[in-house]
Design an enzyme around this catalytic site. Structure first.
Site, PDB file in Angstrom:
ATOM      1  N   GLU A  24       0.806 -12.724  14.515  1.00 40.86           N
ATOM      2  CA  GLU A  24       0.675 -11.804  15.656  1.00 40.86           C
ATOM      3  C   GLU A  24       1.503 -12.293  16.848  1.00 40.86           C
ATOM      4  OE1 GLU A  24      -3.267 -10.405  16.626  1.00 40.86           O
ATOM      5  OE2 GLU A  24      -2.575  -9.493  18.493  1.00 40.86           O
ATOM      6  N   GLU A  82      -9.152 -16.311  12.216  1.00 41.57           N
ATOM      7  CA  GLU A  82      -8.064 -16.646  13.144  1.00 41.57           C
ATOM      8  C   GLU A  82      -7.914 -18.165  13.246  1.00 41.57           C
ATOM      9  OE1 GLU A  82      -8.487 -14.728  16.954  1.00 41.57           O
ATOM     10  OE2 GLU A  82      -8.597 -12.733  16.053  1.00 41.57           O
ATOM     11  N   ASP A 138     -11.592  -6.919  14.182  1.00 38.84           N
ATOM     12  CA  ASP A 138     -12.515  -6.984  15.333  1.00 38.84           C
ATOM     13  C   ASP A 138     -11.869  -6.361  16.575  1.00 38.84           C
ATOM     14  OD1 ASP A 138     -10.717  -8.979  15.935  1.00 38.84           O
ATOM     15  OD2 ASP A 138     -12.210 -10.563  16.216  1.00 38.84           O
ATOM     16  N   SER A 139     -10.647  -5.858  16.405  1.00 40.49           N
ATOM     17  CA  SER A 139     -10.043  -5.030  17.460  1.00 40.49           C
ATOM     18  C   SER A 139     -10.929  -3.818  17.750  1.00 40.49           C
ATOM     19  CB  SER A 139      -8.650  -4.547  17.030  1.00 40.49           C
ATOM     20  OG  SER A 139      -8.701  -3.931  15.763  1.00 40.49           O
ATOM     21  N   ASP A 169     -12.707  -8.751   9.253  1.00 42.61           N
ATOM     22  CA  ASP A 169     -12.477  -9.838  10.208  1.00 42.61           C
ATOM     23  C   ASP A 169     -13.792 -10.569  10.436  1.00 42.61           C
ATOM     24  OD1 ASP A 169     -10.121 -10.570  11.454  1.00 42.61           O
ATOM     25  OD2 ASP A 169     -10.157  -8.913  12.888  1.00 42.61           O
ATOM     26  N   LYS A 202     -10.971 -12.277   6.953  1.00 45.80           N
ATOM     27  CA  LYS A 202      -9.836 -12.790   7.747  1.00 45.80           C
ATOM     28  C   LYS A 202     -10.387 -13.707   8.833  1.00 45.80           C
ATOM     29  CE  LYS A 202      -7.227 -10.193  10.779  1.00 45.80           C
ATOM     30  NZ  LYS A 202      -7.440 -10.878  12.067  1.00 45.80           N
TER      31      LYS A 202
HETATM   32  O1  KIV Z   1      -8.505  -7.087  14.831  1.00 46.01           O
HETATM   33  C1  KIV Z   1      -7.487  -6.591  14.320  1.00 46.01           C
HETATM   34  O2  KIV Z   1      -7.355  -5.376  14.177  1.00 46.01           O
HETATM   35  C2  KIV Z   1      -6.441  -7.508  13.907  1.00 46.01           C
HETATM   36  C3  KIV Z   1      -5.091  -6.930  13.613  1.00 46.01           C
HETATM   37  C4  KIV Z   1      -4.478  -6.412  14.833  1.00 46.01           C
HETATM   38  C5  KIV Z   1      -4.231  -7.889  12.907  1.00 46.01           C
HETATM   39  O3  KIV Z   1      -6.664  -8.667  13.831  1.00 46.01           O
END
Ligand code: KIV
Length: 258
Positions: A177, A112, A42-43, A81, A110
């Site tokens: 992280e 968090e 989600d970056s 994510d 994924k």
């Molecule tokens: O959102 C993302 O790209 C991430 C990575 C930086 C681990 O969570």
């Protein structure tokens, strides 16, 4: 358990796991040949949309980008994510994970959080959804300034507990992280599942970076990012060459015309 996940688990203490982000087909195609895990993170909210927080990323956005990445990923494990507010309880997490996997054909999700999400992770795993955890600096729930974790004793204890809880809940790996090296080493030695670091030192079982950062396309200067290329400059040079060719009527030539 999926074979691709078994292969990743086997790498613990043997060979480093390579994880990279990709938000679209072309990037996915390039990184797929060299990565064990391709993450649609989600970056993308900050990298592609200039959002000031990943909280603004929706599940639909994640799904569309993952569908594109899916086209390019042939051999790596493709992880999506789950964005903010899409896994607040077990049923919401399961419903959204099923939707994400059905619509994108990705391999895993994924989430968090550590201890806070352990029951959710357990529920997903029980329902055959492979889960990658993510602890330390967790952008979805961080208010204010981003800073590294694990400096004081209580943070260290919390990180160790988070990691153990994720392992016991059935996560197949954990992203660490921005965690101090000593504690990322302890976590990596403590759990039997792989740790994948970003700003968490060489002590982890693998590393992840945002591809746009490492190739020098995205302009960031986080300490944990190393620029392995300068693609921004390459693109700029090509664009300038194109512009000049158009202005000088050198493009399109006969060769490029019908
Ligand atoms: O959102 C993302 O790209 C991430 C990575 C930086 C681990 O969570």
């Amino acid at each position: 358990m999926k074979n691709k996940i078994k292969k990743i688990l086997k790498k613990k203490n043997k060979s480093k796991i390579v994880c990279l982000t990709a938000y679209s087909k072309n990037f996915a195609e390039i990184v797929d040949d060299h990565a064990d895990i391709v993450l649609v993170g989600d970056s993308l909210g900050s990298v592609l949309y200039n959002y000031d927080t990943t909280r603004k990323v929706s599940l639909s956005m994640m799904i569309e980008h993952t569908k594109s990445a899916r086209i390019g990923v042939k051999k790596s494990l493709l992880v999506i994510d789950l964005p903010y507010n899409t896994y607040r309880n077990k049923s919401e997490a399961l419903r959204n994970s099923k939707r994400a996997i059905k619509e994108t054909k990705c391999d895993a999700v994924k989430v968090e959080g550590g201890t806070r999400v352990k029951e959710i992770v357990k529920h997903l795993v029980k329902n055959r959804i492979p889960v990658l955890g993510h602890i330390g600096l967790t952008p979805q729930t961080t208010k204010g300034k981003f800073r590294s974790k694990g400096k004081n004793e209580s943070e260290k204890r919390k990180l160790l507990k988070d990691a153990q809880d994720l392992e016991h809940s059935g996560a197949f790996g954990i992203v660490l992280e921005c965690i101090y090296s000593d504690i990322s080493k302890k976590i990596t030695n403590l759990v039997n599942i792989p740790t994948i670091g970003i700003g968490a030192s060489v002590n982890c079982d693998g590393q992840v970076l945002v591809t746009d950062d490492l190739i020098g396309l995205n302009e960031t200067n986080f300490r944990f990012v190393k620029k392995f290329g300068n693609i921004r400059k390459n693109i700029k040079d090509a664009v300038i060459k194109y512009k000049n060719s158009v202005k000088q009527k050198k493009f399109p030539s006969k060769k490029n015309s019908y």
